[in-house]
Enzyme design. Sequence first.
Site, PDB file in Angstrom:
ATOM      1  N   LEU A 242       0.853  -1.189   0.000  1.00 11.76           N
ATOM      2  CA  LEU A 242       0.000   0.000   0.000  1.00 11.76           C
ATOM      3  C   LEU A 242       0.887   1.236   0.000  1.00 11.76           C
ATOM      4  O   LEU A 242       1.304   1.723   1.059  1.00 11.76           O
ATOM      5  CB  LEU A 242      -0.901  -0.006   1.242  1.00 11.76           C
ATOM      6  CG  LEU A 242      -2.232  -0.729   1.100  1.00 11.76           C
ATOM      7  CD1 LEU A 242      -3.001  -0.672   2.400  1.00 11.76           C
ATOM      8  CD2 LEU A 242      -3.059  -0.142  -0.034  1.00 11.76           C
ATOM      9  N   HIS A 243       1.215   1.737  -1.155  1.00 12.47           N
ATOM     10  CA  HIS A 243       2.122   2.890  -1.215  1.00 12.47           C
ATOM     11  C   HIS A 243       1.401   4.195  -0.824  1.00 12.47           C
ATOM     12  O   HIS A 243       1.567   4.704   0.272  1.00 12.47           O
ATOM     13  CB  HIS A 243       2.673   3.046  -2.637  1.00 12.47           C
ATOM     14  CG  HIS A 243       3.439   1.866  -3.150  1.00 12.47           C
ATOM     15  ND1 HIS A 243       4.601   1.384  -2.563  1.00 12.47           N
ATOM     16  CD2 HIS A 243       3.221   1.078  -4.219  1.00 12.47           C
ATOM     17  CE1 HIS A 243       5.049   0.350  -3.259  1.00 12.47           C
ATOM     18  NE2 HIS A 243       4.251   0.145  -4.269  1.00 12.47           N
TER      19      HIS A 243
END
Length: 320
Positions: A242-243
């Site tokens: 999850l950037h």
Amino acid sequence: MPATPIIIDCDPGIDDAIALLTAFVSPELDILGITPVAGNQPLPGTLRNALQICELGGRSDIPVHPGCDRPLLRAPLHGQFHGRNGLGNTELPPPAKSAEETGAAQFLIDTLTHAAGTGRRVTLCCLAPLTNIAVALRIRPAIAAGIARIVMMGGAYREPGNRTMTSEFNVLADPHAAHIVFSSGIPIVALALDATHQVILRPEHVADFVATSGRISEVLGALMAFWDRNQPERYGSRGGPLHDPLVIAWLLAPELFETRRARVFVETASELCMGQTIADWYNKSGLEPNADIVTRVDAPGVIGLLRDRLSRYAARGTAA
Ligand code: RIB
Ligand code: CA
């Protein structure tokens, strides 16, 4: 506590979309505008996707100002893991919402100049190549006085790159813009791959998000399912890192993150290491640190925070 004024600079982009949807239902954040830039998709794609995500999230009230359609100097580079249309090939309705006439750079200049005058400084949430920010800073350097901080997703310090051996996509896609931003003297919180690879969205998380996110659950599930890299050898499990949502999570719950200050340099000359971000952890350069680099993340805490926020689309019924 008054809401934090923010501008979200992005290149939707599946993880950008999750970040936007999280911000939309977080009253702690006063979203002054969204500034799409070329990145994961060419600009027409990131602009269309931003407009569509605003409508999906019930936030057609937020102005969307189209940004730069190419990097400052290097050849354009586009994303690999977001599908043909940048949203995992999820087909959303053509947006009824129109983009603003004022471009991103001018919107940034106008808004940040005003913020400098009022003292209500703005936090820039940067989820993409930093072209828009760099252009605005070059046109009007004084806007730095209107910026409280830049919270950015980008770079890789102790982690290998995700687009080349050394370099993370957002910085690689416009290394010269990243150099301008890191050299600006503006306070920076840097969420690099070192942080984002600590938070892997696994299939069991996706099932939970789908079960709890109400009217956006179908789209959210499709986006998140597409995001599964299926590279357990790299990420330790199924799922995807999850950037971009970590930028919003940091703003909402900074206590879930540990940081360490360092001077950051960006490689803009080497063909082999173009876009590499180098942290001077032990002050070999003698230069002042210019970033708070996130080194540790409470991954379960972040996943729980995102789940809580996205579940508000259920509580909000049909109208967001
Ligand atoms: O390297 C990850 C970054 O590149 C994220 O912002 C993702 O959306 C892509 O833009
Ligand atoms: Ca992005």
